[in-house]
Design an enzyme around this catalytic site. Structure first.
Site, mmCIF file in Angstrom:
data_model
loop_
_atom_site.group_PDB
_atom_site.id
_atom_site.type_symbol
_atom_site.label_atom_id
_atom_site.label_comp_id
_atom_site.label_asym_id
_atom_site.label_seq_id
_atom_site.Cartn_x
_atom_site.Cartn_y
_atom_site.Cartn_z
ATOM 1 N N CYS A 261 0.744 -1.078 0.020
ATOM 2 C CA CYS A 261 -0.113 -0.165 -0.102
ATOM 3 C C CYS A 261 1.019 1.169 0.074
ATOM 4 O O CYS A 261 1.599 1.466 -1.034
ATOM 5 C CB CYS A 261 -0.927 0.030 1.157
ATOM 6 S SG CYS A 261 -2.533 1.075 0.964
ATOM 7 N N HIS A 346 -3.851 -5.306 -0.446
ATOM 8 C CA HIS A 346 -3.668 -5.699 0.991
ATOM 9 C C HIS A 346 -3.661 -7.140 0.668
ATOM 10 O O HIS A 346 -4.856 -7.683 0.993
ATOM 11 C CB HIS A 346 -4.628 -5.335 1.933
ATOM 12 C CG HIS A 346 -4.408 -3.768 2.384
ATOM 13 N ND1 HIS A 346 -3.332 -3.293 3.427
ATOM 14 C CD2 HIS A 346 -4.612 -2.619 2.129
ATOM 15 C CE1 HIS A 346 -3.210 -2.198 3.798
ATOM 16 N NE2 HIS A 346 -4.169 -1.468 2.869
ATOM 17 N N GLU A 348 -2.874 -9.301 2.835
ATOM 18 C CA GLU A 348 -3.426 -9.885 4.187
ATOM 19 C C GLU A 348 -4.821 -9.596 4.379
ATOM 20 O O GLU A 348 -5.771 -10.520 5.376
ATOM 21 C CB GLU A 348 -2.943 -9.124 5.453
ATOM 22 C CG GLU A 348 -3.566 -8.124 5.855
ATOM 23 C CD GLU A 348 -3.120 -6.820 4.809
ATOM 24 O OE1 GLU A 348 -4.001 -5.811 5.017
ATOM 25 O OE2 GLU A 348 -2.375 -6.966 4.022
#
EC number: 6.3.5.5
Length: 371
Positions: A261, A346, A348
């Site tokens: 990011c 992202h 995750e």
């Protein structure tokens, strides 16, 4: 559902002069921030605690919010597994309908949580109208007020999101260590990292050392890292010239490096690429990306208002790894000289799909020498 008190006035005032009236909840008060929206249907505890939302008022498009309440914080080795930071980071919350929670692990209502953290919320707002305005005119500053009338809104709106340095509030003041199962140290340059990223590193056995974002290359190398991660964080990356300079210095050590990011944006600028403001950004848990190395498509979680807008803006000696087929934005790259990979999205998730958690497996292989 008006299950606690429906007498508190709430207001949302947009920079273009639009005033919307609703019902206030959470803490009474006035907050100012950039108006942004997410289309996520769930995950409001994670979204509200995501440090990337610092300085922003979050509008959630899904009409029913609050129905599973707010759980108790759960930690593994000092890492939160169900929130993205220790506190609410967004300046305020705007929703259509506030619903009563009904879930076994709910410890408090959304109203109680916002109240305890001093964050105002407003419901009963036509969030679709807000989103249509932002999509057509672009993100803009706004005011959220709960239980308080807004006088002289022009004074509040003198603040501009793009001109403020928010990572000074989200970066740690001193190193934080999360001991892993192996001696492999990964240093995280922490601009406001989501705990979901920390947890993915922990699951892969790394000892994670989080350092302030202004740490020099020499200080970082004092921890003898085997890998580096430049984290997500809030604000305008083009203001972070010191962080860009530090990145240029640390990459000369040629350590395996992952940028996520904001970290992806810092790496891009440090190597000569361009990062620009988007009209209204990507904030959702269902954004497609294409992996250019395999041709596969993945559904991913996004939260960014800046991006590499075209393939012409990537740094030299890099090849595009991921791109968004909807608008062509570059969502990740691989450097051909340095040992660096990046993702704008992202991997995750939290909230969102786990399609691309394998990015952390790829990073681990880079660190232990199997890539």
């Amino acid at each position: 559902m008006d299950y606690y008190n429906n007498d508190t006035p709430g207001y949302v005032y947009l920079e273009d002069g639009t005033l919307m009236k609703g019902i206030g909840f959470g803490a009474k008060g006035i907050r100012v921030g950039e108006i942004v929206f997410t289309t996520s249907m769930n995950g409001y505890p994670e979204s509200l605690t995501d440090p990337s939302y610092k300085g922003q008022i979050l509008v959630i498009t899904h009409p029913l919010i609050g129905n599973y309440g707010v759980p108790e914080k759960n930690y593994v080795n000092g890492i939160l597994t169900n929130f993205e930071s220790e506190r609410i980071q967004a300046e305020g919350l705007v929703i259509s309908e506030l619903t009563e929670p009904f879930k076994w692990n709910s410890k408090q209502t959304l109203h109680e949580w916002l109240l305890s953290e001093g964050i105002p919320g407003v419901y009963g707002i036509d969030t679709r109208a807000v989103v249509k305005r932002v999509r057509s005119r672009g993100v803009m500053m706004g005011i959220i007020a709960s239980g308080v009338e807004v006088n002289n809104p022009e004074e509040y709106l003198k603040k501009k999101y793009d001109e403020m340095n928010f990572i000074q509030y989200t970066s740690p003041k001193a190193p934080i260590i999360h001991q892993g199962k192996t001696g492999d140290v990964v240093v995280v340059v922490d601009c406001g990292i989501k705990h979901g990223i920390l947890y993915q590193l922990y699951l892969r056995g790394f000892t994670v050392v989080r350092v302030p974002c202004n740490y020099s290359a020499d200080k970082i190398m004092d921890f003898y890292p085997k890998g580096l991660l430049f984290s997500n964080g809030p604000g305008n990356p083009n203001l972070l010239t010191d962080l860009v300079k530090n990145f240029r210095e640390i990459i000369e050590y040629n350590l395996p490096t992952l940028g996520i990011c904001l970290g992806h944006q810092i790496a891009t600028m440090a190597l000569g690429g361009k990062v620009k403001k988007m009209k209204f950004g990507h904030r959702a848990i269902n954004k497609p990306v294409i992996d250019t190395t395999t041709g596969k498509s993945y559904i991913t979680t996004h939260n960014h208002g800046y991006a590499i807008l075209s393939k012409q803006d990537v740094p030299i000696h890099t090849r595009v790894w991921f791109y968004n087929p909807d608008d062509g934005t570059v969502e990740g790259w691989i450097h051909e000289k340095y040992n660096i990979i990046t993702t704008q999205f992202h991997p995750e998730a939290r909230p969102g799909p786990w399609d691309v958690t394998w990015v952390f497996d790829k990073f681990k292989k880079m660190v232990v020498g199997d890539a």
